[in-house]
Write a protein that holds these residues in place. Structure first.
Motif, mmCIF file in Angstrom:
data_model
loop_
_atom_site.group_PDB
_atom_site.id
_atom_site.type_symbol
_atom_site.label_atom_id
_atom_site.label_comp_id
_atom_site.label_asym_id
_atom_site.label_seq_id
_atom_site.Cartn_x
_atom_site.Cartn_y
_atom_site.Cartn_z
ATOM 1 N N GLU A 266 7.289 37.280 -3.807
ATOM 2 C CA GLU A 266 5.856 37.261 -3.562
ATOM 3 C C GLU A 266 5.093 37.236 -4.875
ATOM 4 O O GLU A 266 4.017 36.642 -4.969
ATOM 5 N N GLU A 267 5.657 37.902 -5.894
ATOM 6 C CA GLU A 267 5.010 37.900 -7.212
ATOM 7 C C GLU A 267 4.954 36.488 -7.788
ATOM 8 O O GLU A 267 3.952 36.083 -8.388
ATOM 9 N N GLU A 268 6.033 35.733 -7.590
ATOM 10 C CA GLU A 268 6.060 34.360 -8.091
ATOM 11 C C GLU A 268 5.087 33.484 -7.317
ATOM 12 O O GLU A 268 4.396 32.628 -7.898
ATOM 13 N N LYS A 269 4.996 33.680 -6.018
ATOM 14 C CA LYS A 269 4.020 32.929 -5.224
ATOM 15 C C LYS A 269 2.602 33.222 -5.711
ATOM 16 O O LYS A 269 1.770 32.308 -5.835
ATOM 17 N N GLU A 270 2.322 34.481 -5.983
ATOM 18 C CA GLU A 270 0.996 34.853 -6.473
ATOM 19 C C GLU A 270 0.726 34.222 -7.833
ATOM 20 O O GLU A 270 -0.381 33.738 -8.094
ATOM 21 N N ARG A 271 1.738 34.193 -8.677
ATOM 22 C CA ARG A 271 1.588 33.584 -9.990
ATOM 23 C C ARG A 271 1.281 32.089 -9.859
ATOM 24 O O ARG A 271 0.452 31.544 -10.588
ATOM 25 N N ILE A 272 1.953 31.419 -8.912
ATOM 26 C CA ILE A 272 1.717 29.993 -8.689
ATOM 27 C C ILE A 272 0.294 29.754 -8.210
ATOM 28 O O ILE A 272 -0.422 28.883 -8.705
ATOM 29 N N GLN A 273 -0.139 30.548 -7.227
ATOM 30 C CA GLN A 273 -1.488 30.346 -6.693
ATOM 31 C C GLN A 273 -2.567 30.674 -7.718
ATOM 32 O O GLN A 273 -3.660 30.107 -7.667
ATOM 33 N N GLN A 274 -2.250 31.549 -8.651
ATOM 34 C CA GLN A 274 -3.205 31.871 -9.713
ATOM 35 C C GLN A 274 -3.357 30.733 -10.716
ATOM 36 O O GLN A 274 -4.287 30.742 -11.538
ATOM 37 N N CYS A 275 -2.484 29.737 -10.627
ATOM 38 C CA CYS A 275 -2.648 28.543 -11.468
ATOM 39 C C CYS A 275 -3.857 27.716 -11.030
ATOM 40 O O CYS A 275 -4.353 26.885 -11.800
ATOM 41 N N ILE A 276 -4.303 27.932 -9.792
ATOM 42 C CA ILE A 276 -5.483 27.225 -9.277
ATOM 43 C C ILE A 276 -6.702 28.085 -9.601
ATOM 44 O O ILE A 276 -6.956 29.103 -8.948
ATOM 45 N N VAL A 277 -7.455 27.666 -10.602
ATOM 46 C CA VAL A 277 -8.543 28.477 -11.142
ATOM 47 C C VAL A 277 -9.883 27.907 -10.681
ATOM 48 O O VAL A 277 -10.169 26.725 -10.915
ATOM 49 N N PRO A 278 -10.717 28.706 -10.005
ATOM 50 C CA PRO A 278 -12.011 28.191 -9.546
ATOM 51 C C PRO A 278 -12.968 27.966 -10.706
ATOM 52 O O PRO A 278 -12.977 28.706 -11.688
ATOM 53 N N ALA A 279 -13.774 26.916 -10.596
ATOM 54 C CA ALA A 279 -14.769 26.604 -11.616
ATOM 55 C C ALA A 279 -15.980 25.963 -10.957
ATOM 56 O O ALA A 279 -15.889 25.408 -9.856
ATOM 57 N N SER A 280 -17.111 26.050 -11.632
ATOM 58 C CA SER A 280 -18.348 25.450 -11.141
ATOM 59 C C SER A 280 -18.698 24.229 -11.986
ATOM 60 O O SER A 280 -18.432 24.194 -13.191
ATOM 61 N N THR A 281 -19.299 23.249 -11.343
ATOM 62 C CA THR A 281 -19.766 22.088 -12.097
ATOM 63 C C THR A 281 -20.831 22.489 -13.109
ATOM 64 O O THR A 281 -21.050 21.779 -14.096
ATOM 65 N N GLN A 282 -21.485 23.628 -12.873
ATOM 66 C CA GLN A 282 -22.507 24.099 -13.802
ATOM 67 C C GLN A 282 -21.907 24.503 -15.149
ATOM 68 O O GLN A 282 -22.608 24.592 -16.151
ATOM 69 N N ASP A 283 -20.598 24.731 -15.163
ATOM 70 C CA ASP A 283 -19.924 25.121 -16.401
ATOM 71 C C ASP A 283 -19.618 23.926 -17.301
ATOM 72 O O ASP A 283 -19.203 24.105 -18.445
ATOM 73 N N VAL A 284 -19.804 22.708 -16.778
ATOM 74 C CA VAL A 284 -19.491 21.492 -17.541
ATOM 75 C C VAL A 284 -20.791 20.896 -18.059
ATOM 76 O O VAL A 284 -21.682 20.560 -17.276
ATOM 77 N N THR A 285 -20.879 20.774 -19.359
ATOM 78 C CA THR A 285 -22.140 20.320 -19.958
ATOM 79 C C THR A 285 -22.333 18.814 -19.833
ATOM 80 O O THR A 285 -23.437 18.346 -19.591
ATOM 81 N N ASN A 286 -21.258 18.020 -19.968
ATOM 82 C CA ASN A 286 -21.421 16.572 -19.919
ATOM 83 C C ASN A 286 -20.153 15.905 -19.408
ATOM 84 O O ASN A 286 -19.164 15.803 -20.127
ATOM 85 N N ARG A 287 -20.193 15.425 -18.179
ATOM 86 C CA ARG A 287 -19.050 14.711 -17.605
ATOM 87 C C ARG A 287 -19.135 13.212 -17.860
ATOM 88 O O ARG A 287 -18.220 12.465 -17.533
ATOM 89 N N GLY A 288 -20.256 12.776 -18.415
ATOM 90 C CA GLY A 288 -20.430 11.358 -18.679
ATOM 91 C C GLY A 288 -21.071 10.600 -17.537
ATOM 92 O O GLY A 288 -21.350 9.409 -17.645
#
Length: 320
Positions: A266-288
């Protein structure tokens, strides 16, 4: 009965699946195009014919039409990178607005059905679950060029189906391909991050309806199979049933990955799922480019027409 199908952009991701589908029908002759001969696919079926064309100039299109004499043309070639479109809008419009294709179709004695792949990005992003009758409000050059393509077809050809596709996902290597399509595919990219245990950010505040590639192929096959029943002038949303952010999609892939691979604890499963990190588009200054926040859409009209529901994302990733 449809005898000849021409797939414009047959060496691309969706195009390869379309070529693979139609070449399995012994009563159908399949032509497909790419920008170079190096992109030709490999099939045992001798009725599958490759043509090199240049959509920007129209070079090769007339010979292609004369040879194939299509009953149905499926147009899935495009400059689909929003950033690339911003960097060269003239080139994007020259490819994404099918002026040369329509000109060649007009020169034919018949009126083939044109199935044209467009995008959910034509919607403005301020309204969830858009339908085909909701307002169009392109926010970037890619979306604008695709909408101009839709309008050009509507004004200049009288037998068409326009499919507004969302993010397409599916197997990595389609039939006939000895190599990939030269760009990362979302599901496979997430899987690689999980395998490497590499934390990666995914946006939580942009929503779409990812569509399984087999569903688009089925829709195209349906319209091609009914092409002889009279002219059409229709636009359909073509997305899956689930309104998801990229974070939602990545988490679903991680859950599937943990259940289908030999993840010990279960610890390894949790470690894998923690690889998916939430982020907001507001955190990106310029996507082009400007990206619309919510271009989710409903595909009820298409489902009713073809007589089948679209594949859920969870079901789709189990097919990979």
């Amino acid at each position: 009965m449809v005898k000849n199908v021409l797939i414009i952009g047959g060496s691309g991701y969706l195009g390869r699946f379309l070529v693979g589908h139609f070449q399995n029908n012994p009563s159908v002759c399949v032509g497909y195009t790419s920008h170079s001969t190096s992109q030709a696919l490999h099939f045992d079926n001798q009725s599958v014919i490759h043509h090199r064309i240049d959509l920007e100039t129209g070079d090769g299109l007339e010979d292609c039409m004369t040879t194939v004499k299509p009953d149905v043309v499926i147009h899935c070639a495009a400059i689909s990178s929003p950033k690339a479109c911003e960097e060269n809008p003239e080139h994007a419009e020259a490819i994404n607005v099918p002026t040369h294709l329509i000109s060649c179709l007009k020169s034919m004695d018949s009126t083939p059905l044109l199935i044209h792949l467009s995008t959910d990005q034509v919607y403005g992003g301020s309204l969830a679950n858009s339908s085909e009758t909701d307002p169009i409000d392109p926010k970037n050059t890619y979306a604008l060029s695709k909408y101009k393509g839709e309008e050009y077809i509507r004004q200049n050809w009288d037998n068409y189906v326009i499919l507004r596709s969302s993010i397409i996902y599916g197997p990595e290597i389609p039939p006939g391909a000895s190599h990939g399509v030269g760009r990362p595919l979302f599901v496979q990219f997430v899987q690689q991050c999980l395998e490497k245990r590499q934390p990666t950010t995914f946006f939580t505040d942009e929503w779409r309806n990812p569509v399984y590639v087999g569903d688009i192929v089925d829709a195209c096959a349906y319209f091609a199979g009914n092409a002889g029943e009279g002219k059409r002038q229709e636009v359909y949303n073509c997305g899956g049933p689930d309104r998801l952010s990229r974070f939602d999609m990545a988490m679903a892939i991680a859950t599937r990955y943990c259940s289908s691979t030999a993840v010990g604890s279960e610890e390894e499963k949790e470690r894998i799922q923690q690889c998916i990190v939430p982020a907001s588009t507001q955190d990106v200054t310029n996507r082009g480019y400007t990206s619309p926040p919510d271009i989710s859409m409903v595909s009820i009209k298409l489902e009713h027409e073809i007589g089948k529901g679209m594949t859920s994302f969870c079901d789709g990733i189990t097919l990979l």
